[in-house]
Scaffold this motif. Sequence first.
Motif, PDB file in Angstrom:
ATOM      1  N   ARG A 155      29.370  34.913 -18.452  1.00 15.01           N
ATOM      2  CA  ARG A 155      29.210  33.633 -19.141  1.00 15.01           C
ATOM      3  C   ARG A 155      28.830  33.849 -20.594  1.00 15.01           C
ATOM      4  O   ARG A 155      28.312  34.904 -20.976  1.00 15.01           O
ATOM      5  CB  ARG A 155      28.168  32.758 -18.430  1.00 15.01           C
ATOM      6  CG  ARG A 155      26.738  33.249 -18.550  1.00 15.01           C
ATOM      7  CD  ARG A 155      25.802  32.400 -17.695  1.00 15.01           C
ATOM      8  NE  ARG A 155      24.401  32.757 -17.941  1.00 15.01           N
ATOM      9  CZ  ARG A 155      23.373  32.318 -17.216  1.00 15.01           C
ATOM     10  NH1 ARG A 155      23.586  31.511 -16.183  1.00 15.01           N
ATOM     11  NH2 ARG A 155      22.134  32.685 -17.511  1.00 15.01           N
TER      12      ARG A 155
ATOM     13  N   HIS B 110      31.125  29.781 -18.364  1.00 16.98           N
ATOM     14  CA  HIS B 110      31.983  30.933 -18.106  1.00 16.98           C
ATOM     15  C   HIS B 110      32.715  31.315 -19.389  1.00 16.98           C
ATOM     16  O   HIS B 110      33.094  30.448 -20.190  1.00 16.98           O
ATOM     17  CB  HIS B 110      32.975  30.597 -16.994  1.00 16.98           C
ATOM     18  CG  HIS B 110      33.770  31.774 -16.520  1.00 16.98           C
ATOM     19  ND1 HIS B 110      34.919  32.203 -17.161  1.00 16.98           N
ATOM     20  CD2 HIS B 110      33.581  32.629 -15.478  1.00 16.98           C
ATOM     21  CE1 HIS B 110      35.397  33.255 -16.530  1.00 16.98           C
ATOM     22  NE2 HIS B 110      34.608  33.538 -15.496  1.00 16.98           N
TER      23      HIS B 110
ATOM     24  N   TYR C 147      29.491  26.661 -15.085  1.00 17.48           N
ATOM     25  CA  TYR C 147      28.241  27.341 -15.418  1.00 17.48           C
ATOM     26  C   TYR C 147      27.839  28.293 -14.294  1.00 17.48           C
ATOM     27  O   TYR C 147      27.203  27.899 -13.311  1.00 17.48           O
ATOM     28  CB  TYR C 147      27.127  26.315 -15.653  1.00 17.48           C
ATOM     29  CG  TYR C 147      27.350  25.450 -16.873  1.00 17.48           C
ATOM     30  CD1 TYR C 147      26.734  25.746 -18.078  1.00 17.48           C
ATOM     31  CD2 TYR C 147      28.203  24.345 -16.823  1.00 17.48           C
ATOM     32  CE1 TYR C 147      26.947  24.962 -19.206  1.00 17.48           C
ATOM     33  CE2 TYR C 147      28.431  23.560 -17.949  1.00 17.48           C
ATOM     34  CZ  TYR C 147      27.802  23.877 -19.132  1.00 17.48           C
ATOM     35  OH  TYR C 147      28.017  23.104 -20.248  1.00 17.48           O
TER      36      TYR C 147
END
Length: 519
Positions: A472, A479, A486
């Motif tokens: 992330r 990401h 997320y």
Amino acid sequence: MSVLVQISILPRQQEDERFILETALEKAKLRRIDISDWRIRKRSIDARNKRIKINLQIEFWKEGEVREELPVFTPKKISAGKEVAIIGAGPAGLYAALRAIEAGIKPIVYERGKDVRTRRRDLALLNKDHIVNPESNYCFGEGGAGTYSDGKLYTRSKKRGNVLKALQWFVHFGADADILVDSHPHIGTNKLPKIITAMREAIENNGGEVHFNTKLTDLKVEESAIKELQFNDDKWVSYSNVILATGHSARDIFELLYSRNIKIEAKPFAIGVRVEHQQELIDSIQYHGDCDNPNLPPASYALVHQVDGLGVYSFCMCPGGIIAPCATDTDEVVTNGWSPSKRNNPYANSGIVVSVAPKDLPNYKENDPFVCLNFQKKVEHDCWVAAGKTQNVPAQRMVDFVEGKISEDFPKTSYQPGITSVDLNKVLPPMLANRLKKAFVVYGNKMKGFYTNDAVLHAPESRTSSPILIPRNPDTLEHVEISGLYPCAEGAGYAGGIISAAIDGINCIDAIELKLNNS
């Protein structure tokens, strides 16, 4: 501004508030009339020397000052059009949902497993009848793995977020306030279910939703942004913000992401065995023979040693604890440990694990995101086969393991499904077995009495952390390739326990709130 002072007292003096106050006042060069309030802020045990001490940090408020008590959980009315899907109702998912309500965002939580009460029945079947429910077990269900695996709240992740806030929320929803003070806070598996239930009720009572038996089975991405989620191979729902907090054992999620060309990577993790001693022995070692002192809690330990270039260390040490079966599929065995709040069982257990990176493994392939996961799965499957293809685990006395002897009998074990005598040297990969053997001998020199044939090894301890990273953006927490997605906490490789997972859940909502406010 408050005043902090450090003092040391004897274990028998820790219930004497008058003595503690007077000792701290003298150390701070204050008088009683000089202060308006005081509290114990931190407490830890110093057992390095034969004379064991309790270290206390005392906080004073001077006359005219007032101790400010800020509200712990401050829900807001949910704003129309603001919502977030949260996949997983473990500590990350629950804390993300609570933080969303504080931000006026509607959390919609999807949990593949069952609610905490119903989940107990599946755990009973696992322990007594060796029946593994792949959707409801020690890892999957309301509260996640932490609910029924001890409730340790210690974390080194001070830079990741507000540890105090995370602990205060636990107290707000029913935990003992001692967790705010103790250096190694612990709730206990027997108390966690009620706390988890209270958190979920707060989410629902303030406008959020929690859906059980609802498994993420597919997702749609358009123009590098999350668009839709599918649940239970049926229903599709549109979302533009999704927190993926599925935990370190949701292997199907990794496979789903890979099948949809969403980037994942192999990640270092640790794997080994879970060792069980008599708690009385560990108390005697750690407390220098003062093992019957009623003013001392059951002792713990922490061990680490480099063996042939890799770290071997103790993991999730459980004083007065129990070893539990933590398989999430039918053709594997997995161990973990937990303790009740009083830590009053006669056993002490800990994972003793080898830290491995992808390149350390015999099945290493460059750019293979599943190299660590496949190694983990093979060890768990091999142990399942070696112990008879039930939830029995292969076991061996410690000295017998080091000397390559099959154990003829065993002391009583806390592992309820049962154990099977096996030479672990023939079951575990040599890179693990050889390092563990060397480490046990070294630990016996560090802790006189630790290396004993009365200690029993249960294999494997393999779910220490996720063997896969979901990468992330460090700024947005989305990401690296998919906006609105997320990756969160242990399952994505960004946490290593209840508190760090909870903090990561909070951080993801903070990032979503910032994005929504700027849009």
